[in-house]
Write a protein that holds these residues in place. Structure first.
Motif, PDB file in Angstrom:
ATOM      1  N   GLU A 148       1.014  -0.915  -0.449  1.00 20.78           N
ATOM      2  CA  GLU A 148       0.052   0.096  -0.082  1.00 20.78           C
ATOM      3  C   GLU A 148       0.619   1.341  -0.167  1.00 20.78           C
ATOM      4  O   GLU A 148       1.763   1.126   0.874  1.00 20.78           O
ATOM      5  N   PRO A 149       0.615   1.943  -1.085  1.00 20.29           N
ATOM      6  CA  PRO A 149       0.862   3.973  -1.017  1.00 20.29           C
ATOM      7  C   PRO A 149       0.430   4.154   0.471  1.00 20.29           C
ATOM      8  O   PRO A 149      -0.479   3.870   1.168  1.00 20.29           O
ATOM      9  N   TRP A 150       2.031   5.255   1.465  1.00 21.26           N
ATOM     10  CA  TRP A 150       1.279   4.935   2.526  1.00 21.26           C
ATOM     11  C   TRP A 150       1.512   7.180   2.519  1.00 21.26           C
ATOM     12  O   TRP A 150       2.319   7.658   1.892  1.00 21.26           O
ATOM     13  N   LEU A 151       0.012   7.157   3.145  1.00 21.76           N
ATOM     14  CA  LEU A 151       0.083   8.812   1.953  1.00 21.76           C
ATOM     15  C   LEU A 151      -0.668   9.571   3.025  1.00 21.76           C
ATOM     16  O   LEU A 151      -1.295  10.554   3.088  1.00 21.76           O
ATOM     17  N   HIS A 152      -0.453   9.275   4.631  1.00 23.51           N
ATOM     18  CA  HIS A 152      -0.347  10.381   5.343  1.00 23.51           C
ATOM     19  C   HIS A 152       0.551  10.749   6.508  1.00 23.51           C
ATOM     20  O   HIS A 152       1.779  10.192   6.745  1.00 23.51           O
ATOM     21  N   PRO A 153       0.869  11.181   7.899  1.00 17.42           N
ATOM     22  CA  PRO A 153       1.933  11.739   8.591  1.00 17.42           C
ATOM     23  C   PRO A 153       2.356  10.419   9.512  1.00 17.42           C
ATOM     24  O   PRO A 153       0.758   9.455   9.038  1.00 17.42           O
ATOM     25  N   PHE A 154       3.402  10.673  10.060  1.00 16.69           N
ATOM     26  CA  PHE A 154       3.816   9.418  10.816  1.00 16.69           C
ATOM     27  C   PHE A 154       3.198   9.698  12.075  1.00 16.69           C
ATOM     28  O   PHE A 154       2.932   8.169  12.618  1.00 16.69           O
ATOM     29  N   GLY A 155       1.970  10.034  12.192  1.00 15.81           N
ATOM     30  CA  GLY A 155       1.392   9.891  13.109  1.00 15.81           C
ATOM     31  C   GLY A 155       0.395   8.977  13.385  1.00 15.81           C
ATOM     32  O   GLY A 155      -0.164   8.845  14.557  1.00 15.81           O
ATOM     33  N   ARG A 156      -0.275   9.326  12.173  1.00 17.44           N
ATOM     34  CA  ARG A 156      -1.077   8.332  11.711  1.00 17.44           C
ATOM     35  C   ARG A 156      -1.151   6.349  12.444  1.00 17.44           C
ATOM     36  O   ARG A 156      -1.666   6.077  11.802  1.00 17.44           O
ATOM     37  N   LEU A 157       0.424   6.339  12.342  1.00 14.79           N
ATOM     38  CA  LEU A 157       1.251   4.795  12.394  1.00 14.79           C
ATOM     39  C   LEU A 157       0.560   4.099  13.203  1.00 14.79           C
ATOM     40  O   LEU A 157      -0.490   3.564  13.471  1.00 14.79           O
ATOM     41  N   GLY A 189       8.434  14.840   9.606  1.00 15.02           N
ATOM     42  CA  GLY A 189       7.760  15.668  10.056  1.00 15.02           C
ATOM     43  C   GLY A 189       6.936  14.078  11.378  1.00 15.02           C
ATOM     44  O   GLY A 189       7.005  13.201  10.452  1.00 15.02           O
ATOM     45  N   GLY A 190       7.197  14.352  12.679  1.00 10.01           N
ATOM     46  CA  GLY A 190       6.212  13.654  13.116  1.00 10.01           C
ATOM     47  C   GLY A 190       7.281  12.639  13.593  1.00 10.01           C
ATOM     48  O   GLY A 190       7.155  10.714  13.862  1.00 10.01           O
ATOM     49  N   GLU A 191       8.443  12.576  13.270  1.00  8.24           N
ATOM     50  CA  GLU A 191       9.664  11.004  13.642  1.00  8.24           C
ATOM     51  C   GLU A 191       9.001  10.694  15.296  1.00  8.24           C
ATOM     52  O   GLU A 191       9.846   9.254  15.301  1.00  8.24           O
ATOM     53  N   ARG A 192       8.482  11.381  16.296  1.00  9.60           N
ATOM     54  CA  ARG A 192       8.884  10.768  17.594  1.00  9.60           C
ATOM     55  C   ARG A 192       7.276   9.591  16.931  1.00  9.60           C
ATOM     56  O   ARG A 192       7.811   8.742  17.730  1.00  9.60           O
ATOM     57  N   SER A 193       6.582   9.771  16.629  1.00  9.77           N
ATOM     58  CA  SER A 193       5.757   9.278  16.431  1.00  9.77           C
ATOM     59  C   SER A 193       5.887   8.156  15.500  1.00  9.77           C
ATOM     60  O   SER A 193       5.855   6.767  15.880  1.00  9.77           O
ATOM     61  N   LEU A 194       6.728   7.856  13.950  1.00  5.86           N
ATOM     62  CA  LEU A 194       7.211   7.210  13.432  1.00  5.86           C
ATOM     63  C   LEU A 194       8.522   6.074  14.957  1.00  5.86           C
ATOM     64  O   LEU A 194       8.452   4.591  14.328  1.00  5.86           O
ATOM     65  N   HIS A 216       5.809  10.907   1.876  1.00  5.81           N
ATOM     66  CA  HIS A 216       7.422  12.396   2.412  1.00  5.81           C
ATOM     67  C   HIS A 216       7.897  12.494   1.039  1.00  5.81           C
ATOM     68  O   HIS A 216       9.022  12.935   0.666  1.00  5.81           O
ATOM     69  N   HIS A 217       7.332  12.059  -0.185  1.00  7.92           N
ATOM     70  CA  HIS A 217       7.337  13.128  -1.713  1.00  7.92           C
ATOM     71  C   HIS A 217       6.183  13.775  -1.950  1.00  7.92           C
ATOM     72  O   HIS A 217       6.174  13.812  -2.687  1.00  7.92           O
ATOM     73  N   GLY A 218       6.003  13.571  -1.168  1.00 11.61           N
ATOM     74  CA  GLY A 218       4.357  15.500  -0.897  1.00 11.61           C
ATOM     75  C   GLY A 218       3.220  14.719  -1.950  1.00 11.61           C
ATOM     76  O   GLY A 218       3.043  14.921  -2.491  1.00 11.61           O
ATOM     77  N   PHE A 219       3.309  13.362  -2.348  1.00 12.63           N
ATOM     78  CA  PHE A 219       2.307  12.804  -2.290  1.00 12.63           C
ATOM     79  C   PHE A 219       1.080  12.744  -1.166  1.00 12.63           C
ATOM     80  O   PHE A 219       1.640  12.111   0.000  1.00 12.63           O
ATOM     81  N   LEU A 220      -0.389  12.567  -1.673  1.00 10.80           N
ATOM     82  CA  LEU A 220      -1.100  13.402  -0.051  1.00 10.80           C
ATOM     83  C   LEU A 220      -2.429  12.011  -1.116  1.00 10.80           C
ATOM     84  O   LEU A 220      -2.665  11.899  -1.579  1.00 10.80           O
ATOM     85  N   GLU A 221      -3.080  11.897   0.101  1.00 17.10           N
ATOM     86  CA  GLU A 221      -4.883  10.712  -0.191  1.00 17.10           C
ATOM     87  C   GLU A 221      -5.603  11.820  -0.747  1.00 17.10           C
ATOM     88  O   GLU A 221      -6.008  12.875  -0.169  1.00 17.10           O
ATOM     89  N   PRO A 222      -6.130  11.097  -1.589  1.00 12.75           N
ATOM     90  CA  PRO A 222      -7.109  12.478  -2.471  1.00 12.75           C
ATOM     91  C   PRO A 222      -8.035  12.801  -1.464  1.00 12.75           C
ATOM     92  O   PRO A 222      -8.675  11.543  -1.040  1.00 12.75           O
ATOM     93  N   THR A 223      -8.769  13.812  -1.473  1.00  9.69           N
ATOM     94  CA  THR A 223      -9.794  14.117  -0.934  1.00  9.69           C
ATOM     95  C   THR A 223     -11.793  14.047  -1.823  1.00  9.69           C
ATOM     96  O   THR A 223     -10.820  14.432  -2.848  1.00  9.69           O
TER      97      THR A 223
END
Length: 219
Positions: free
Chosen positions: A29-38, A56-61, A203-210
């Motif tokens: 799966e492509p991961w298209l969210h901030p690390f915090g959602r992991l 960004g959100g390295e602590r969550s990762l 973190h390549h700039g791709f986001l989940e489509p809205t």
């Protein structure tokens, strides 16, 4: 600069890895969210992080890894990874890697990194080589995965209940080389040890489509 993204068919892309895993029924799966959602959404997972352009959100990762998940990093020498290198005790030196230079201009001997982990790490057993990178790694409490001459080019370490695989370049997973040496065999063994296979694209700039409805929702 060409990014190692699963959406790219160019030599530096990861489309071949993604499609091959999918054809084998592994459901990457492509991961298209901030690390915090992991932390909230993924248990027993593996995340491939290939040359991110932002972080960004390295602590969550880090907490997600500690909780029993796997992080696989392909480090092309960019400064953006410095916070994670420091957290996991990794030091990278050497040139930023280039699929063009290694694939065309480098001497034959430098194209292969020898796997040194067969006796210590199950995914390495019976495998010999992966495509070479131009970087060098040093690590704290880490097992050497691969070497090229006197350079260590791959490391593995346990971190809490999870683990980290760290490579000094993205070449082993790129379209140009994924079917060379033992590249795919090693990656397949690493990622299939977990339940969900995620390839970071956020973190390549791709986001989940809205969804259109959400964009025009009246509040």
């Amino acid at each position: 600069r060409e990014l190692p993204t699963l959406y790219s068919y160019r030599p530096s892309g990861l489309q071949a890895l993604f499609r091959t895993l999918d054809e084998l029924g592994e459901r990457p799966e492509p991961w298209l969210h901030p690390f915090g959602r992991l932390e909230a959404e993924v248990r027993d997972g593996v995340l491939l992080l290939a040359a991110p352009t932002t972080l960004g959100g390295e602590r969550s990762l880090v907490r997600w890894v500690e909780a029993g998940n796997t992080l696989v990093v392909f480090d092309t020498g960019d400064r953006v990874l410095e916070p994670l290198r420091a957290t996991f005790g990794i030091v990278r030196s050497g040139d930023r890697t280039s699929v063009v230079r290694l694939g065309v201009d480098a001497p034959e001997a430098s194209r292969v990194d020898r796997l040194e982990c067969g006796e210590r790490l199950a995914p390495c057993r019976g495998l010999s080589n992966i495509t070479g990178t131009s970087g060098a790694l040093r690590g704290t409490e880490a097992t050497i995965v691969s070497v090229n001459g006197d350079r260590t080019t791959g490391l593995h370490r346990r971190f809490g209940d999870g683990e980290v695989w760290w490579f000094a370049g993205a070449e082993p997973v790129q379209n140009a080389f994924i079917d060379a040496a033992d590249n795919f065999a090693l990656l397949h063994r690493i990622v299939t040890a977990r339940g969900r296979i995620l390839i970071d694209e956020f973190h390549h700039g791709f986001l989940e489509p809205t969804p259109a409805g959400a964009r025009h929702e009246i509040r």
